[in-house]
Scaffold this motif. Structure first.
Motif, PDB file in Angstrom:
ATOM      1  N   VAL A 183       0.850  -1.186   0.000  1.00 12.66           N
ATOM      2  CA  VAL A 183       0.000   0.000   0.000  1.00 12.66           C
ATOM      3  C   VAL A 183       0.888   1.240   0.000  1.00 12.66           C
ATOM      4  O   VAL A 183       1.763   1.389   0.860  1.00 12.66           O
ATOM      5  N   ILE A 184       0.666   2.132  -0.958  1.00 14.69           N
ATOM      6  CA  ILE A 184       1.418   3.381  -1.063  1.00 14.69           C
ATOM      7  C   ILE A 184       0.477   4.535  -0.727  1.00 14.69           C
ATOM      8  O   ILE A 184      -0.543   4.718  -1.383  1.00 14.69           O
ATOM      9  N   GLY A 185       0.814   5.298   0.321  1.00 16.57           N
ATOM     10  CA  GLY A 185      -0.023   6.417   0.733  1.00 16.57           C
ATOM     11  C   GLY A 185      -0.996   6.014   1.821  1.00 16.57           C
ATOM     12  O   GLY A 185      -0.958   4.881   2.310  1.00 16.57           O
ATOM     13  N   PRO A 186      -1.889   6.972   2.199  1.00 10.83           N
ATOM     14  CA  PRO A 186      -1.990   8.347   1.692  1.00 10.83           C
ATOM     15  C   PRO A 186      -0.917   9.238   2.312  1.00 10.83           C
ATOM     16  O   PRO A 186      -0.235   8.840   3.247  1.00 10.83           O
ATOM     17  N   GLY A 187      -0.787  10.447   1.773  1.00 11.39           N
ATOM     18  CA  GLY A 187       0.199  11.377   2.302  1.00 11.39           C
ATOM     19  C   GLY A 187       0.629  12.365   1.241  1.00 11.39           C
ATOM     20  O   GLY A 187       0.242  12.263   0.067  1.00 11.39           O
ATOM     21  N   GLU A 205      12.440  -2.712  -6.093  1.00 13.30           N
ATOM     22  CA  GLU A 205      11.910  -3.920  -5.445  1.00 13.30           C
ATOM     23  C   GLU A 205      10.382  -3.892  -5.384  1.00 13.30           C
ATOM     24  O   GLU A 205       9.729  -4.921  -5.585  1.00 13.30           O
ATOM     25  N   ILE A 206       9.815  -2.729  -5.118  1.00 13.22           N
ATOM     26  CA  ILE A 206       8.358  -2.599  -5.102  1.00 13.22           C
ATOM     27  C   ILE A 206       7.801  -2.904  -6.491  1.00 13.22           C
ATOM     28  O   ILE A 206       6.802  -3.614  -6.640  1.00 13.22           O
ATOM     29  N   ALA A 207       8.458  -2.379  -7.511  1.00 12.67           N
ATOM     30  CA  ALA A 207       8.002  -2.615  -8.886  1.00 12.67           C
ATOM     31  C   ALA A 207       8.032  -4.093  -9.239  1.00 12.67           C
ATOM     32  O   ALA A 207       7.129  -4.595  -9.934  1.00 12.67           O
ATOM     33  N   HIS A 208       9.043  -4.819  -8.776  1.00  7.72           N
ATOM     34  CA  HIS A 208       9.196  -6.230  -9.130  1.00  7.72           C
ATOM     35  C   HIS A 208       8.448  -7.175  -8.187  1.00  7.72           C
ATOM     36  O   HIS A 208       8.347  -8.372  -8.465  1.00  7.72           O
ATOM     37  N   ALA A 209       7.923  -6.652  -7.087  1.00  7.43           N
ATOM     38  CA  ALA A 209       7.254  -7.503  -6.103  1.00  7.43           C
ATOM     39  C   ALA A 209       6.020  -8.174  -6.701  1.00  7.43           C
ATOM     40  O   ALA A 209       5.322  -7.602  -7.544  1.00  7.43           O
ATOM     41  N   ILE A 210       5.745  -9.391  -6.248  1.00  8.80           N
ATOM     42  CA  ILE A 210       4.577 -10.123  -6.759  1.00  8.80           C
ATOM     43  C   ILE A 210       3.285  -9.651  -6.105  1.00  8.80           C
ATOM     44  O   ILE A 210       2.193  -9.964  -6.576  1.00  8.80           O
ATOM     45  N   ALA A 211       3.392  -8.897  -5.035  1.00  9.47           N
ATOM     46  CA  ALA A 211       2.219  -8.423  -4.305  1.00  9.47           C
ATOM     47  C   ALA A 211       1.375  -7.481  -5.159  1.00  9.47           C
ATOM     48  O   ALA A 211       1.876  -6.795  -6.058  1.00  9.47           O
ATOM     49  N   LYS A 212       0.078  -7.425  -4.844  1.00  6.77           N
ATOM     50  CA  LYS A 212      -0.799  -6.424  -5.435  1.00  6.77           C
ATOM     51  C   LYS A 212      -0.377  -5.068  -4.883  1.00  6.77           C
ATOM     52  O   LYS A 212      -0.088  -4.917  -3.698  1.00  6.77           O
ATOM     53  N   LYS A 213      -0.341  -4.039  -5.746  1.00  2.61           N
ATOM     54  CA  LYS A 213       0.133  -2.707  -5.353  1.00  2.61           C
ATOM     55  C   LYS A 213      -1.008  -1.699  -5.482  1.00  2.61           C
ATOM     56  O   LYS A 213      -1.548  -1.497  -6.570  1.00  2.61           O
ATOM     57  N   ILE A 214      -1.356  -1.077  -4.371  1.00  2.00           N
ATOM     58  CA  ILE A 214      -2.486  -0.164  -4.320  1.00  2.00           C
ATOM     59  C   ILE A 214      -2.022   1.211  -3.854  1.00  2.00           C
ATOM     60  O   ILE A 214      -1.282   1.332  -2.872  1.00  2.00           O
ATOM     61  N   TYR A 215      -2.474   2.247  -4.553  1.00  2.00           N
ATOM     62  CA  TYR A 215      -2.177   3.625  -4.160  1.00  2.00           C
ATOM     63  C   TYR A 215      -3.436   4.262  -3.573  1.00  2.00           C
ATOM     64  O   TYR A 215      -4.510   4.208  -4.176  1.00  2.00           O
ATOM     65  N   PRO A 243       9.744   4.638 -13.298  1.00  2.00           N
ATOM     66  CA  PRO A 243       9.087   4.296 -14.559  1.00  2.00           C
ATOM     67  C   PRO A 243       8.705   2.827 -14.695  1.00  2.00           C
ATOM     68  O   PRO A 243       7.755   2.506 -15.434  1.00  2.00           O
ATOM     69  N   ILE A 244       9.398   1.933 -14.004  1.00  2.00           N
ATOM     70  CA  ILE A 244       9.086   0.505 -14.158  1.00  2.00           C
ATOM     71  C   ILE A 244       7.967   0.052 -13.231  1.00  2.00           C
ATOM     72  O   ILE A 244       7.519  -1.092 -13.304  1.00  2.00           O
ATOM     73  N   LEU A 245       7.493   0.947 -12.361  1.00  2.00           N
ATOM     74  CA  LEU A 245       6.424   0.584 -11.418  1.00  2.00           C
ATOM     75  C   LEU A 245       5.079   0.541 -12.133  1.00  2.00           C
ATOM     76  O   LEU A 245       4.761   1.408 -12.943  1.00  2.00           O
ATOM     77  N   LYS A 246       4.283  -0.472 -11.837  1.00  2.00           N
ATOM     78  CA  LYS A 246       2.925  -0.593 -12.359  1.00  2.00           C
ATOM     79  C   LYS A 246       1.995  -0.871 -11.184  1.00  2.00           C
ATOM     80  O   LYS A 246       2.048  -1.928 -10.571  1.00  2.00           O
ATOM     81  N   LEU A 247       1.150   0.116 -10.869  1.00  2.00           N
ATOM     82  CA  LEU A 247       0.166  -0.057  -9.807  1.00  2.00           C
ATOM     83  C   LEU A 247      -0.997  -0.905 -10.305  1.00  2.00           C
ATOM     84  O   LEU A 247      -1.341  -0.882 -11.489  1.00  2.00           O
ATOM     85  N   ASP A 248      -1.610  -1.632  -9.384  1.00  2.00           N
ATOM     86  CA  ASP A 248      -2.778  -2.442  -9.734  1.00  2.00           C
ATOM     87  C   ASP A 248      -4.081  -1.691  -9.518  1.00  2.00           C
ATOM     88  O   ASP A 248      -5.074  -1.947 -10.208  1.00  2.00           O
TER      89      ASP A 248
END
Length: 319
Positions: A183-187, A205-215, A243-248
């Protein structure tokens, strides 16, 4: 085998602490990775005098995750308003600084105080040393200092860290790799969120992580940082720096703002963050909308219980 969901939350400032107060009530393995670029107030004075990472955001996170009597938490958060040399300092900041001086290590100091406060979860600094935030502005000027950048009256173009090659803790990398949900944020977008992602290897590492990424997008735009920004503008700023980060997905508030609060924010040229659905869909983001408002004095906050409930619904089901 670990049967408990693993959640990593990344941020700083009040937003991170608000969210953690809701998440700590759930039976999860919780890790908070906390911003270390603060250079104002008590944190800035201790950082400069003792050459340690700023303790303020970490102190707030420890208090948010603590499971102690209210009086103990109040004592930890107490700020001295008088006293030569003490005025402006919080007791928690002084304790973190003192423990760092004793142990010689900021992370060790956090670990020891986590035990004293019976903290539910793990608190890790984004870096284990002092870092300076630097911003290049639209007019080409360069401004250094987390507390100074938003006061410049200029539009932020990009951020960087000094030193640029600061390393994260291995412990933080391991938690990111094991996470089920990040989880990124809030802030504050430019002074609380993005600085964590600029720490060498952390953003990667966040970008490559297998976890779901939520902002979790802010409810209101912020003076000196995001005036005029839409929800997708917040995401584009994150992608610009990693640039390599992809949020879900993105969590946004869809509740109307009461007129009295709107007027107070308009005095600083701020307003509700517009949910630009089409642009968010073009970014291939899952859009989670809900009425997420909570009020604290003249300020608008996220409703911590609702946010935590939404996030828990995103964890994978563990048999």
């Amino acid at each position: 085998m670990d049967k408990v969901g693993r959640v990593v939350v990344i941020g700083g400032g009040t937003g991170l602490s608000v969210l953690l107060r809701g998440l700590k009530k759930y039976p999860i393995h919780l890790t908070a990775i906390v911003n270390v670029v603060d250079d104002g107030g008590s944190s800035g004075k201790l950082r400069e005098a003792l050459h340690i990472p700023p303790p303020g955001d970490v102190r707030n996170v420890l208090a948010a995750l603590s499971d102690v009597e209210p009086l103990i938490e109040a004592m930890f958060q107490h700020r001295f308003h008088t006293g030569d040399g003490l005025e402006g300092h919080s007791l928690g900041n002084l304790l973190l600084a003192g423990m760092t001086d004793i142990t010689g290590d900021f992370r060790h100091a956090i670990r020891e105080l986590s035990r004293v406060l019976n903290v539910r979860g793990k608190v890790l600094p984004a870096a284990n040393r002092s870092v300076v935030l630097q911003a290049q502005m639209d007019d080409g000027s360069v401004i250094s200092g987390e507390s100074i950048i938003p006061k410049s009256g200029k539009r932020i173009k990009s951020l960087s860290l000094i030193p640029y090659d600061v390393e994260p803790l291995n412990e933080a990398i391991l938690e990111i790799r094991k996470a089920d949900l990040i989880v990124i944020g809030p802030g504050s977008l430019y002074t609380s969120i993005i600085p964590n992602l600029l720490v060498k290897r952390l953003g990667i590492e966040i970008a490559h992580a297998i976890a779901k990424k939520i902002y979790i997008c802010n409810v209101m735009t912020q003076e000196g940082e995001t005036i005029g920004y839409t929800a997708s503008d917040h995401v584009h700023a994150i992608y610009q720096h990693v640039p390599i980060l992809k949020l879900d997905g993105i969590i946004v508030n869809n509740a109307p703002i009461p007129d009295g609060f709107l007027q107070k924010y308009r005095e600083k040229y701020c307003g509700p963050v517009f949910i630009d659905q089409r642009d968010l869909k073009d970014l291939d983001l899952m859009i989670i909308e809900d009425e997420l408002l909570e009020f604290e004095g003249d300020l608008i906050r996220h409703n911590t219980k609702k946010l935590a409930n939404i996030l828990m619904g995103m964890l994978p089901k563990i048999d």
